[in-house]
Write an enzyme that holds these catalytic residues in place. Structure first.
Site, mmCIF file in Angstrom:
data_model
loop_
_atom_site.group_PDB
_atom_site.id
_atom_site.type_symbol
_atom_site.label_atom_id
_atom_site.label_comp_id
_atom_site.label_asym_id
_atom_site.label_seq_id
_atom_site.Cartn_x
_atom_site.Cartn_y
_atom_site.Cartn_z
ATOM 1 N N ASP A 83 1.755 -33.658 -19.424
ATOM 2 C CA ASP A 83 2.156 -33.846 -17.879
ATOM 3 C C ASP A 83 0.937 -33.553 -16.942
ATOM 4 O OD1 ASP A 83 3.957 -34.729 -16.272
ATOM 5 O OD2 ASP A 83 5.333 -32.800 -16.307
ATOM 6 N N LYS A 112 1.817 -38.221 -18.764
ATOM 7 C CA LYS A 112 2.552 -38.494 -17.839
ATOM 8 C C LYS A 112 2.352 -38.431 -16.441
ATOM 9 C CE LYS A 112 6.649 -36.156 -17.161
ATOM 10 N NZ LYS A 112 6.721 -35.829 -15.610
ATOM 11 N N GLU A 180 14.570 -39.368 -13.243
ATOM 12 C CA GLU A 180 15.024 -37.926 -12.933
ATOM 13 C C GLU A 180 16.023 -37.970 -11.719
ATOM 14 O OE1 GLU A 180 12.422 -34.682 -13.242
ATOM 15 O OE2 GLU A 180 14.035 -33.251 -12.607
HETATM 16 O O1 KIV Z 1 7.760 -31.149 -16.511
HETATM 17 C C1 KIV Z 1 9.007 -31.431 -17.240
HETATM 18 O O2 KIV Z 1 9.227 -31.036 -17.974
HETATM 19 C C2 KIV Z 1 9.183 -32.848 -16.741
HETATM 20 C C3 KIV Z 1 10.615 -33.335 -17.200
HETATM 21 C C4 KIV Z 1 11.692 -32.741 -16.619
HETATM 22 C C5 KIV Z 1 10.659 -34.780 -17.235
HETATM 23 O O3 KIV Z 1 8.530 -33.628 -15.925
#
Ligand code: KIV
Length: 285
Positions: A83, A112, A180
């Site tokens: 992420d 992501k 989300e």
């Molecule tokens: O950072 C995270 O855990 C997320 C999820 C909630 C989709 O972005």
């Protein structure tokens, strides 16, 4: 061989729901893989559930790379998505450098990032460079101070905006989109309209897959359960009982016993004591 992006996309085509969960370390990643989940997100929720920050905003790229490496070491078959943290993809050049670190140093297979139209140039560039990108729309936690924590897309303008953003991300080449905190009906329509899988969290039952935060789902917190979470265990209670049991046995002298200890030959010990010039151990001749 790890699960491939194409495998995830095939799951949508075959109507197979995709179960995804976050993980942040070697042990939890290993457990998730053994449980048979195809995808792990090393989420920047790391900030809240592991590092104790109030939001995801303080999480750094170095934090994320460190934890991504641990998750990758704990898995062999799972697709690992890193992420991208706040302000690490503000322009194309910065995004290439950040995503590159996730793949080269972190060992992730994909990244992501949050947002719609403003991130399209970044998405296109990363995809052109061969980096798979997952989108994230609706409540985007890195914009918490602008959005507040609330369901997004409930009026016509905002719902239309989200549909446009999802279609644009799809066209730009993302391989999946997290939705989300949006109404279930809106998530259903986006899921119908885009070619790639949608992964919901607080977005109802009609997404192609679901993602949950490891700590929320397992009840690792004593007091906080987000509305969109179902607890599949209450590990906080199990862990506290175990830790209290341990402490109480240490205090009471019941732990450890000789079963958790190793022994040595008595003459060896006596000789060691003699060499150190100290008296023999109590009870010895
Ligand atoms: O950072 C995270 O855990 C997320 C999820 C909630 C989709 O972005």
């Amino acid at each position: 061989m790890r699960v491939q992006i194409a495998d995830i996309q095939k799951m949508k085509q075959q109507g197979e729901h995709i179960a995804m969960i976050t993980a942040y370390d070697y042990t939890s990643a290993q457990l998730v893989e053994r449980a048979g989940l195809p995808v792990i997100l090393v989420g920047d929720t790391l900030g809240q559930v592991v590092l104790g920050h109030p939001t995801t905003l303080p999480v750094t790229l170095d934090d994320m790379i460190h934890h991504t490496r641990a998750v990758v070491r704990g898995t062999q078959r799972t697709l690992i998505i890193g992420d991208m943290p706040f302000l690490t993809y503000s322009n194309v050049e910065q995004a290439v450098a950040s995503a590159g670190r996730f793949l080269q140093e972190g060992g992730a297979q994909a990244v992501k990032l949050e947002g719609g139209k403003p991130v399209l140039p970044v998405v296109r560039k990363l995809v052109d460079l061969g980096i798979p990108v997952m989108g994230h729309l609706g409540f985007t936690p890195q914009s918490v101070h602008r959005l507040g924590i609330q369901v997004q897309g409930k009026d016509v303008d905002r719902a239309a905006n989200l549909i446009d953003d999802a279609l644009a991300l799809d066209l730009a080449g993302v391989f999946a989109i997290v939705l989300e905190l949006i109404p279930a009906e809106l998530a259903r329509e986006i899921t119908r309209l885009v070619r790639v899988p949608t992964i919901g969290i607080g977005a109802g039952p009609w997404c192609d897959g679901q993602v949950q935060v490891f700590h929320d789902m397992l009840g690792l917190f004593t007091d906080f359960v987000p509305r969109h979470t179902r607890r599949y265990a209450t590990l906080s209670e199990t862990i506290m009982a175990a830790v209290q049991g341990y402490a109480s046995e240490v205090r009471g002298g019941q732990f450890p016993t000789m079963a958790q200890s190793s022994t040595m030959d008595e003459p060896v010990l006596q000789e060691a004591l003699r060499r150190c010039g100290v008296p023999p151990a109590l009870g010895d001749v």
